[in-house]
Design an enzyme around this catalytic site. Structure first.
Site, PDB file in Angstrom:
ATOM      1  N   THR A 219     -27.837  41.033  94.139  1.00  0.00           N
ATOM      2  CA  THR A 219     -29.076  40.339  94.499  1.00  0.00           C
ATOM      3  C   THR A 219     -28.780  39.081  95.299  1.00  0.00           C
ATOM      4  O   THR A 219     -29.490  38.765  96.266  1.00  0.00           O
ATOM      5  CB  THR A 219     -29.868  39.981  93.231  1.00  0.00           C
TER       6      THR A 219
ATOM      7  N   HIS B 198     -28.160  40.051  98.797  1.00  0.00           N
ATOM      8  CA  HIS B 198     -29.429  40.300  99.498  1.00  0.00           C
ATOM      9  C   HIS B 198     -30.057  38.982  99.949  1.00  0.00           C
ATOM     10  O   HIS B 198     -30.567  38.875 101.078  1.00  0.00           O
ATOM     11  CB  HIS B 198     -30.404  41.046  98.583  1.00  0.00           C
TER      12      HIS B 198
ATOM     13  N   CYS C 156     -43.326  36.176  79.581  1.00  0.00           N
ATOM     14  CA  CYS C 156     -44.500  35.359  79.251  1.00  0.00           C
ATOM     15  C   CYS C 156     -44.701  35.191  77.753  1.00  0.00           C
ATOM     16  O   CYS C 156     -45.202  34.172  77.288  1.00  0.00           O
ATOM     17  CB  CYS C 156     -45.751  35.954  79.896  1.00  0.00           C
TER      18      CYS C 156
ATOM     19  N   CYS D 149     -48.146  39.063  76.894  1.00  0.00           N
ATOM     20  CA  CYS D 149     -48.661  40.360  77.355  1.00  0.00           C
ATOM     21  C   CYS D 149     -48.406  41.417  76.274  1.00  0.00           C
ATOM     22  O   CYS D 149     -47.683  41.177  75.303  1.00  0.00           O
ATOM     23  CB  CYS D 149     -48.024  40.763  78.680  1.00  0.00           C
TER      24      CYS D 149
ATOM     25  N   ILE E 290     -21.954  47.906  88.926  1.00  0.00           N
ATOM     26  CA  ILE E 290     -22.725  48.378  87.773  1.00  0.00           C
ATOM     27  C   ILE E 290     -22.422  49.843  87.492  1.00  0.00           C
ATOM     28  O   ILE E 290     -22.253  50.247  86.339  1.00  0.00           O
ATOM     29  CB  ILE E 290     -24.228  48.136  87.992  1.00  0.00           C
TER      30      ILE E 290
ATOM     31  N   ASP F 222     -19.580  58.334  95.652  1.00  0.00           N
ATOM     32  CA  ASP F 222     -19.809  57.261  96.615  1.00  0.00           C
ATOM     33  C   ASP F 222     -19.125  57.680  97.908  1.00  0.00           C
ATOM     34  O   ASP F 222     -18.548  58.769  97.999  1.00  0.00           O
ATOM     35  CB  ASP F 222     -19.238  55.929  96.095  1.00  0.00           C
TER      36      ASP F 222
ATOM     37  N   TYR G 294     -35.015  48.797  84.204  1.00  0.00           N
ATOM     38  CA  TYR G 294     -35.129  47.476  84.819  1.00  0.00           C
ATOM     39  C   TYR G 294     -34.552  46.440  83.866  1.00  0.00           C
ATOM     40  O   TYR G 294     -35.048  46.274  82.749  1.00  0.00           O
ATOM     41  CB  TYR G 294     -36.590  47.156  85.139  1.00  0.00           C
TER      42      TYR G 294
END
Length: 343
Positions: A40, A43, A93, A96, A175, A195, A287
């Site tokens: 990340t 990126h 949060c 939720c 990963i 790969d 995720y």
């Protein structure tokens, strides 16, 4: 304090003098010992389309780290000055439906450390105490610094029962390689990783993959025959985000196979849904990390003998951060560690 920040909407990361973050009543302040560079972060460095849509500039970036608690908010219990910690990078949060049901990794309002709020490429980081994870004494700083991506690997790999199963991993990034190590450690039979990057495929072999397959040079079907597989793979772990790799995985799966998807395609992709329907495949999106079951499993895996040391290939002082980003961007690296200790 010294920090690495995205200062301008263009390629690059810059060393800056940034204000020390303020401590809230429910927060802890961490003095960073070691940071690791995530995909990340690359990126964000490259300032690709995702970064342009996501990252407010300027922003102190980074979210893979280990450090020592140096200050504690007045409402915090369970932590002490001097505790060695890493931390969950998704701040949730708490109100939720998923948060209240204990599924905080599925919080619809989550914000990211080093993405939506100041991150850990800094001398000091402030996070909610809830997000901190105390590191056991017998786990090194270097391994603790990569708990965030290791957690992605563990969450993905342990989505399904692996004992005695044949596993296909698409994508030999860090990963994917750590997932291969996890699969072998917990009892998978064959662990095949694919790969086109020869350097990373060689590293995947060191991490324990049964076969590391360069799909530009050999056919996956031939490898399956070589391994004595007659019915396809039981488990698929999609780590690449490459449409061609996912389509190949669908073809290679056994009937009733299960797939966990962590890799993010750069654009919408089409697949042969007949492969999914007629094979009765189960596909699960992944995720982040389960809070905090994944973190406990990470510690237990390392304490029970899982060796992740080959994945750390480069080490630099934070002042040499550019060398670290160059190594990551080259594709000729595993994990890159940046040290914050005094020279």
């Amino acid at each position: 304090m010294k920090a690495l920040a995205k200062l301008r909407p263009e390629e690059g990361i810059w060393m800056v003098d940034s204000p020390t973050p303020e401590l809230g009543h429910n927060d802890i302040m961490i003095k960073i010992r070691k940071s690791a560079i995530c995909g990340t972060d690359v990126h964000i460095y490259n300032w690709d389309e995702w970064s342009q849509k996501t990252i407010p500039v300027p922003m102190v970036v980074g979210h893979e780290y280990v450090g020592e608690i140096v200050a504690i908010g007045q409402e915090v219990n369970g932590f002490h000055i001097g505790d060695r910690v890493s931390g969950e990078g998704h701040i949730t949060c708490g109100y939720c439906r998923n948060c209240r049901a204990g599924r905080r990794h599925l919080c619809r309002n989550a914000i990211g450390v080093g993405v939506n709020r100041p991150g850990s490429f800094a001398e000091y980081l402030v996070i909610p105490a809830y997000n901190a994870f105390r590191i056991p004494d017998n786990i090194s700083d270097e391994l603790a610094a990569i708990f965030d991506p290791f957690g992605n690997a563990v969450h993905t790999a342990l989505s399904f029962d692996l004992v005695g199963e044949d596993v296909l991993i698409a994508g030999a990034g860090p990963i994917g390689m750590m997932a291969a190590a996890v699969c072998r450690h917990v009892g998978a039979r064959n662990v095949v990783i694919t790969d086109v990057n020869a350097y990373r495929l060689d590293l995947a072999r060191k991490m324990g993959a049964t076969r590391a397959v360069n799909v530009a040079e050999e056919r996956l079907a031939d490898v399956m025959i070589e391994l004595g597989m007659t019915e396809g793979f039981d488990i698929g772990l999609e780590m690449s985000g490459a449409p061609s790799a996912f389509r190949a995985m669908l073809k290679a799966m056994n009937h009733g196979g299960r797939i966990a998807m962590l890799g993010i395609p750069h654009e919408p992709m089409s697949i042969d849904w007949g492969e999914v329907i007629f094979k009765g495949l189960f596909i699960k999106g992944i995720y982040g990390r389960e809070m905090f079951e994944t973190w406990y499993k990470m510690s237990a895996l390392i304490q029970s003998g899982l060796d992740l040391s080959p994945i750390i290939t480069h080490r630099f002082h934070i002042d040499e951060f550019q060398k670290g980003f160059d190594a990551m961007r080259s594709g000729q690296s595993g994990k890159v560690i940046l040290n914050w200790d005094e020279r």
